[in-house]
Design a protein around this motif. Structure first.
Motif, PDB file in Angstrom:
ATOM      1  N   GLN A 212       0.807  -1.210   0.000  1.00 32.97           N
ATOM      2  CA  GLN A 212       0.000   0.000   0.000  1.00 32.97           C
ATOM      3  C   GLN A 212       0.846   1.270   0.000  1.00 32.97           C
ATOM      4  OE1 GLN A 212      -3.222   0.166  -0.436  1.00 32.97           O
ATOM      5  NE2 GLN A 212      -3.343   2.394  -0.247  1.00 32.97           N
ATOM      6  N   ASP A 213       1.754   1.386   0.968  1.00 27.51           N
ATOM      7  CA  ASP A 213       2.579   2.592   1.051  1.00 27.51           C
ATOM      8  C   ASP A 213       4.042   2.259   1.275  1.00 27.51           C
ATOM      9  OD1 ASP A 213       0.560   4.612   0.756  1.00 27.51           O
ATOM     10  OD2 ASP A 213      -0.172   4.037   2.741  1.00 27.51           O
ATOM     11  N   ARG A 214       4.471   1.105   0.836  1.00 25.20           N
ATOM     12  CA  ARG A 214       5.858   0.724   1.028  1.00 25.20           C
ATOM     13  C   ARG A 214       6.289  -0.227  -0.083  1.00 25.20           C
ATOM     14  NH1 ARG A 214       6.392  -3.169   6.199  1.00 25.20           N
ATOM     15  NH2 ARG A 214       8.521  -3.154   5.370  1.00 25.20           N
ATOM     16  N   VAL A 215       7.602  -0.381  -0.185  1.00 27.33           N
ATOM     17  CA  VAL A 215       8.181  -1.256  -1.193  1.00 27.33           C
ATOM     18  C   VAL A 215       9.226  -2.131  -0.507  1.00 27.33           C
ATOM     19  CG1 VAL A 215       9.811   0.568  -1.848  1.00 27.33           C
ATOM     20  CG2 VAL A 215       9.437  -1.342  -3.380  1.00 27.33           C
ATOM     21  N   GLN A 216       9.232  -3.424  -0.833  1.00 25.49           N
ATOM     22  CA  GLN A 216      10.155  -4.371  -0.216  1.00 25.49           C
ATOM     23  C   GLN A 216      10.973  -5.082  -1.283  1.00 25.49           C
ATOM     24  OE1 GLN A 216       7.824  -7.031   2.245  1.00 25.49           O
ATOM     25  NE2 GLN A 216       8.084  -5.739   4.051  1.00 25.49           N
ATOM     26  N   PHE A 217      12.278  -5.180  -1.036  1.00 28.81           N
ATOM     27  CA  PHE A 217      13.165  -5.912  -1.938  1.00 28.81           C
ATOM     28  C   PHE A 217      12.950  -7.413  -1.762  1.00 28.81           C
ATOM     29  CE2 PHE A 217      17.284  -8.113  -2.455  1.00 28.81           C
ATOM     30  CZ  PHE A 217      17.454  -7.914  -3.819  1.00 28.81           C
ATOM     31  N   ARG A 218      12.839  -8.146  -2.892  1.00 28.66           N
ATOM     32  CA  ARG A 218      12.586  -9.576  -2.833  1.00 28.66           C
ATOM     33  C   ARG A 218      13.781 -10.394  -3.308  1.00 28.66           C
ATOM     34  NH1 ARG A 218       9.357 -10.351   1.083  1.00 28.66           N
ATOM     35  NH2 ARG A 218       7.235  -9.555   0.787  1.00 28.66           N
ATOM     36  N   SER A 219      14.324 -10.084  -4.461  1.00 27.62           N
ATOM     37  CA  SER A 219      15.433 -10.880  -4.994  1.00 27.62           C
ATOM     38  C   SER A 219      16.088 -10.119  -6.128  1.00 27.62           C
ATOM     39  CB  SER A 219      14.930 -12.237  -5.492  1.00 27.62           C
ATOM     40  OG  SER A 219      14.002 -12.055  -6.550  1.00 27.62           O
ATOM     41  N   SER A 220      17.169 -10.693  -6.644  1.00 32.07           N
ATOM     42  CA  SER A 220      17.857 -10.086  -7.784  1.00 32.07           C
ATOM     43  C   SER A 220      18.287 -11.185  -8.742  1.00 32.07           C
ATOM     44  CB  SER A 220      19.065  -9.262  -7.330  1.00 32.07           C
ATOM     45  OG  SER A 220      20.043 -10.101  -6.741  1.00 32.07           O
ATOM     46  N   LEU A 221      18.472 -10.794  -9.979  1.00 32.30           N
ATOM     47  CA  LEU A 221      18.857 -11.724 -11.039  1.00 32.30           C
ATOM     48  C   LEU A 221      20.023 -11.110 -11.799  1.00 32.30           C
ATOM     49  CD1 LEU A 221      18.245 -14.299 -12.705  1.00 32.30           C
ATOM     50  CD2 LEU A 221      16.636 -12.920 -14.046  1.00 32.30           C
ATOM     51  N   ASP A 222      21.133 -11.825 -11.881  1.00 24.52           N
ATOM     52  CA  ASP A 222      22.333 -11.338 -12.550  1.00 24.52           C
ATOM     53  C   ASP A 222      22.258 -11.680 -14.041  1.00 24.52           C
ATOM     54  OD1 ASP A 222      24.772 -10.351 -13.204  1.00 24.52           O
ATOM     55  OD2 ASP A 222      25.950 -11.912 -12.207  1.00 24.52           O
TER      56      ASP A 222
END
Length: 704
Positions: free
Chosen positions: A482-492
């Motif tokens: 709703q009012d936030r963003v969360q880092f989940r993963s990364s792909l190289d």
């Protein structure tokens, strides 16, 4: 808004096309051009602080762009070898650029004042720069380095142009009132050739193999000199004023001139003149191109092609030969990457500009009675007509950044709840509300991975955000709440694609991710359908094509990738079966010899229809209906093909046919708004040039 009739109702039928002509970019003047014959790469510097790298191997297209941090725009460019690019600017900086990483490699300030010109000798060992105060510096570029070597005797007045001779032992410079020939070893003047008046400025120079010097000046004359003894051998008026640019072809039998008043491109041919028993060579007018309305600042030759650019910012490519075929292609000064994104359900369009983003609501059409609509089906295929608008397009908001900042990517989430855009130094993510209209930027508790991005993607549901870090080619996945963003993963992505990422697309169903790089590779990754992006894994790389990738698209609900290349080829690849399902020949569409396919729009209801567009046309391609089976059209000698398959392929090897073409003007992007609605974003030449002064007017023969 225009209604287009493609085919009868049972085959898909009428399409409403929204012509979004409110994308009003300003012309970004071209300051300098430099062509690299080895790499087939054209470097273009613009006044906006940008160096563009155009791939010229097949059909020209904008491959990469370098954005400058400094305020001063690049004044001149020069190549050494296939990968070393140098620039000078009016802030006094000499910079070598890394054209792969798109960043500075070396920086020098040879004189401390403005630098106007640069040239590299044919041996590619020395570089010369000329300055505002009359200084000429020689720099060594040997051993892949850039070091100071010598300083010439100071001359009076600025050095506006310079050229080495073919031996590299002499340097020719142009300034106010004269042309000078210098000894590179001693740094002293060998000859000084004065012009007709002291206030005449030498704008451009060329030095030929036979020690001939050609100079263009501010009163419209081109003067030819003998470099061995400094004598004038010819003088001809080619323009009314200001010959800003000269260029010669590789054989040195064509001389191209252009500038201001009038901004014509005039080509002269070296011709042998016989008089009695004597024979001499003269430059004779050969052909003329009237392709610019405003002054031309720079010229370059790429084989038989003339590349020109100037105040209007339009990169123009024309032929130096006489031909009945089309010989002019004009590329508008569009930004690299995607400049538009849509929220289809809300009918909202986000447009990216260099220093701002704008949010628009699309127009809506008046609904006609069913009886009247049925009558329009009797029209022939390709018929188009205007539709009455019920509501005009409306600009909802504009978000700006500082003038010195450049927005390299922007996107609107499909559910119209998020706007994300990135400059070169920061990324901004904002929450969008439509009733009441408002934007709230997220500034607290942001993950550290939320860094500047060259590509921004939202998933189809708008629940996830994908950001590509251009410095590492690492793709970061974020979950939007709703009012936030969360880092989940990364792909190289760099493990598979070493070059600069030019295209990045995700399948509408979220199962696949495809990326294309500047080294002609296309990689595909498989993503878990559950949304857990940590399970993303590399699936395959398509066979490397000899031409660069100009457009990518993924089918809805089908594991198929469609790619367009700079040689006019269009291919479809089945990701599950790892085989090509459709492939066209080179330049199946004739216009792709001049303009690349820069967009592919697929029909989710009909996988046999491919809507592609160039800068000048929209095309409807249809798969050959005899190839609906699971046979493939890659290698007909393969044992997996039946005799019937080989027969069908032999009858129509392309696998596609051109069904419809619709002319456009400087087309930027095409979206599918609904099964029967399309949106195209374009700009007319008149709107593009509206902010410039009135062009030079000249009376033509036979006109009032």
């Amino acid at each position: 808004m225009t209604a287009i009739l493609n085919e009868p109702p049972q085959g898909g039928g009428k399409q409403q096309l929204h012509n979004a002509r409110f994308y009003t970019i300003k012309p970004r003047a071209i300051e300098s051009l430099a062509y690299n014959k080895l790499a087939k790469c054209l470097a273009v510097s613009r006044e906006s602080g940008c160096i563009e790298l155009w791939n010229m191997e097949y059909t020209p297209y904008l491959d990469r762009a370098i954005h400058l941090q400094a305020e001063a725009s690049v004044e001149a460019l020069a190549w050494a070898g296939s990968k070393r690019l140098f620039s000078v600017d009016l802030s006094g900086k000499l910079i070598e650029w890394d054209v792969q990483q798109l960043k500075q490699r070396y920086e020098h300030s040879p004189t401390g004042n403005a630098l106007w010109c640069i040239d590299i000798n044919q041996q590619e060992t020395e570089l010369a720069v000329g300055s505002e105060e009359g200084h000429i510096n020689i720099m060594s570029i040997e051993n892949n380095e850039l070091t100071y070597k010598s300083l010439f005797n100071k001359q009076k007045g600025r050095v506006l142009c310079c050229k080495f001779d073919k031996s590299g032992k002499h340097l020719v410079t142009g300034s106010e009132g004269c042309v000078r020939i210098w000894s590179v070893l001693k740094g002293q003047t060998l000859h000084t050739m004065t012009l007709s008046a002291k206030d005449v400025i030498v704008w451009s120079l060329q030095v030929l193999e036979d020690n001939t010097i050609v100079a263009g000046d501010s009163v419209g004359f081109v003067t030819v000199w003998n470099a061995e003894n400094g004598t004038q051998v010819g003088r001809q008026r080619v323009l009314d004023n200001n010959v800003f640019a000269l260029a010669v072809n590789e054989e040195e039998d064509r001389l191209v001139c252009s500038g201001m008043e009038p901004p014509l491109i005039r080509v002269y041919s070296k011709t042998k003149i016989r008089r009695e028993e004597s024979e001499s060579e003269r430059w004779i007018k050969f052909v003329q191109r009237d392709v610019h309305k405003h002054c031309v600042k720079s010229l370059a030759m790429a084989g038989p092609l003339i590349v020109s650019g100037g105040l209007d910012g339009i990169l123009t490519i024309s032929s130096s030969e006489r031909s009945s075929e089309r010989n002019v292609a004009q590329h508008a000064p569009f930004l690299k990457g995607s400049v538009a994104s849509m929220a289809t359900d809300a009918r909202l369009l986000l447009l990216r500009y260099p220093h701002s983003v704008q949010l628009w609501r699309l127009a809506s059409a008046v609904v006609r009675p069913e009886e009247e609509q049925q009558e329009r089906w009797d029209q022939p295929v390709g018929h188009s007509e205007d539709v009455v608008m019920a509501k005009a397009p409306q600009k909802l908001l504009q978000l700006k950044v500082r003038e010195k900042s450049f927005i390299q990517a922007a996107a609107l989430s499909p559910d119209a709840q998020w706007i994300c855009y990135s400059t070169l130094t920061e990324l901004r993510l904002s929450r969008l509300t439509l009733e009441p209209l408002g934007v709230q930027r997220l500034e607290e508790d942001l993950p550290s991975q939320l860094t500047p991005a060259s590509h921004i993607l939202f998933t189809e549901q708008g629940k996830q955000l994908l950001l590509l870090d251009p410095s590492t080619n690492r793709l970061n996945f974020f979950e939007l709440q709703q009012d936030r963003v969360q880092f989940r993963s990364s792909l190289d992505l760099s493990a598979q694609l070493k070059g600069t990422i030019s295209h990045l697309v995700e399948s509408p169903s979220g199962g696949y991710l495809a990326a294309a790089s500047s080294d002609n590779l296309i990689g595909v990754w498989q993503l878990q359908a559950s949304g857990n992006r940590q399970a993303a894994k590399h699936l395959l790389n398509l066979p490397r094509h000899r031409a660069g990738t100009t457009a990518l698209a993924l089918h809805t609900g089908r594991p198929r990738l469609v790619a367009a290349y700079a040689d006019g080829r269009l291919v479809e690849y089945d990701l599950a079966k790892r085989a090509f399902t459709c492939e066209t020949a080179e330049y199946l569409i004739p216009d792709t010899k001049h303009f690349c396919i820069n967009g592919i729009t697929l029909d989710p209801l009909n996988p046999n229809i491919f809507l592609v567009h160039t800068e000048e046309f929209m095309y409807v391609l249809e798969r050959n209906k005899r190839l609906f089976s699971e046979d493939y059209v890659v290698n007909t000698k393969s044992k997996k093909y039946s005799d019937e398959s080989r027969k069908l392929i032999a009858e129509n090897p392309h696998g596609m046919r051109l069904k419809l073409e619709l002319p456009r003007q400087h087309l930027v992007h095409v979206f599918r708004l609904s099964p029967d609605e399309l949106v195209n974003v374009s700009i007319t030449t008149n709107n593009l040039l509206a902010s410039l002064p009135q062009p030079f007017q000249r009376k033509k023969f036979g006109s009032a």
